[in-house]
Design an enzyme around this catalytic site. Sequence first.
Site, short mmCIF file in Angstrom:
data_model
loop_
_atom_site.label_atom_id
_atom_site.label_comp_id
_atom_site.label_asym_id
_atom_site.label_seq_id
_atom_site.Cartn_x
_atom_site.Cartn_y
_atom_site.Cartn_z
CE LYS A 154 -2.49 1.97 4.57
NZ LYS A 154 -1.65 0.82 4.92
CB SER A 196 -0.95 0.02 1.21
OG SER A 196 -0.21 0.22 2.39
#
Lengths: 439, 143
Positions: free
Chosen positions: B100, B63
């Site tokens: 993230k 991701s």
Amino acid sequence: MGHLGRCNLHHQASQMTYGLVDGNCFFVSCERIFRPSLKKKPVIVLSNNDGCAVARSDEAKALGIKMGTPWFKIKHLADSHGLVALSSNFALYGDMSDRMMQIIGRFSPLQEIYSIDECFISLDGFNTNLAEYGKSIKETVYKEIGIPTCVGIGKTKTLAKLANHFAKKQKQWNGVCDLTALTRYEIASLMNQTPTREVWGIGRQLDKKLDSMGIQTVFDLVKLDPAKAHKAFSILMADTILELRGIERITLNLAPAPKQEIMSSRSFGNPITSFSDLSDILSELCTKASTKLRKQNSIAKRLMIFIGTSTFRKCQQYQNSRIVQLSHPTSSTTRVINTALQALNVIFKDNIQYSKAGIMLMDLVPAQSCQGELFDEIAESPKSDSLMAVMDKLNAQYGKNTLKVASMGNHDTEGWYTKQERKTPAYTTDWRELLIVKA
Amino acid sequence: MKNSLSTISHIENIPLTINQIGSKAQAGFPSPAEDHAVGRIDLNEILIKHPVATFFLTVKGYSMENAGISDGDYLIVDRALPAKHNDIVIAEIDGDVTVKRLYKRNGILKLKAENLTYPDIVPVPGQEWAIWGVVTFIIKPAK
């Protein structure tokens, strides 16, 4: 200063201020940093042989699990209440302890590391709100390494310890209790609600005896005449009473405390399959560990060895460890090697690509406490000399094929313990065992 | 006092260098480097600002590809730093740990993936969020 301090006959109110900072259910907190899913769950850490609970989260305490409860007695709580039990992970706790002590050390010029999860600091001459200062220690430790702590502050070490107990058990302190900011009456009232066993240095035996004399609370104890206490118990009890009254009898011990465990381990890039190669490496690690042990003037009562494959290698996986009770505590390299190799003989499996090995010396006590051990050993172990010779050769040649299976003793004579089945990774000390983060 | 002690230990750390230079000097040429013996470059100096608060993690997943973070990379994470808008962070969400990019602007808080095929993560009422640490460096193999 320590002894002179005790002999001083002029009892004066302490001009000092001490802080005691300790990690809340430290081992469990270490595990939770790397497995946040364990937060708010009942978690215990088991003793070396997965035998009994040695650390409990608050949630585990709420289930009624006591310190030292054998695992087999509470195993059923895993299914019924989601209790998580972990083997002790000393590589992790040792490193996190180092980090914690360094952070706390930034807040004071003087620090005594008292155990793996607690230290005293001097807060002398700090012209600041000490409760606020304690709060910033607590917040910094939590921010930087995620370990929750409690801080107790008092005029003596015994009072700082007691304050820490209040900070931990009574919600209103928010983890920081500064007795120096309270009036005598407030302190007396706190002491009146607290049983004597919570006082530093009062163990179960002393507690029983005090109880039989009608002394139940800390306040009862403070009222006791120190001279009478000296007679009935010892100088230590008299000192404890004086310390509780704010008269300093026990000063900071700034010499580093001897380590409670010594570990020596290695990972190897090229896996090893043969017993003799692995025993060479283990012998080397034993030599290192026992040298450290002698350096700090301690002897070990138990040792653990572990061997394993790399989880990152495509091969048959195998991890195992053994804990051995030494028949007599020792710091002798030959006995450590001898015992470790016997243990290796038990857990070694053929056709396995070993990538790591290690030894931990445990239950360390000061060497003085077991005098004559050296002589006992010579009398007791005829193998000692020949083994020493082998070891010397090993040192000279830097350990290739020197120790053979032939030098093994009969492993049935030592008491073997079960392995550690629930160990978490060495998140901070081994590249192969880092925390895996999802991206 | 403290200064003189650290000087001594510094010298003790580099006797090898000094000896080697000294032995060459015996051959007749005083080494021009003799007065400049210093420790070799140490990666820790630039990669780790707060040693006690720094941890290494391994990445699993894709991701964060566009931020240069690939499956199998190592992350250097500093917990002492405050997590600011646009930092790459390690976040704890209901006990899960994820890496993230932190978005914290105009009262909006979310965790952004750096890969179009992954959705951003927005807080859901009842969820527990915490920032575990701030990623300061990525270690990745060149081949």
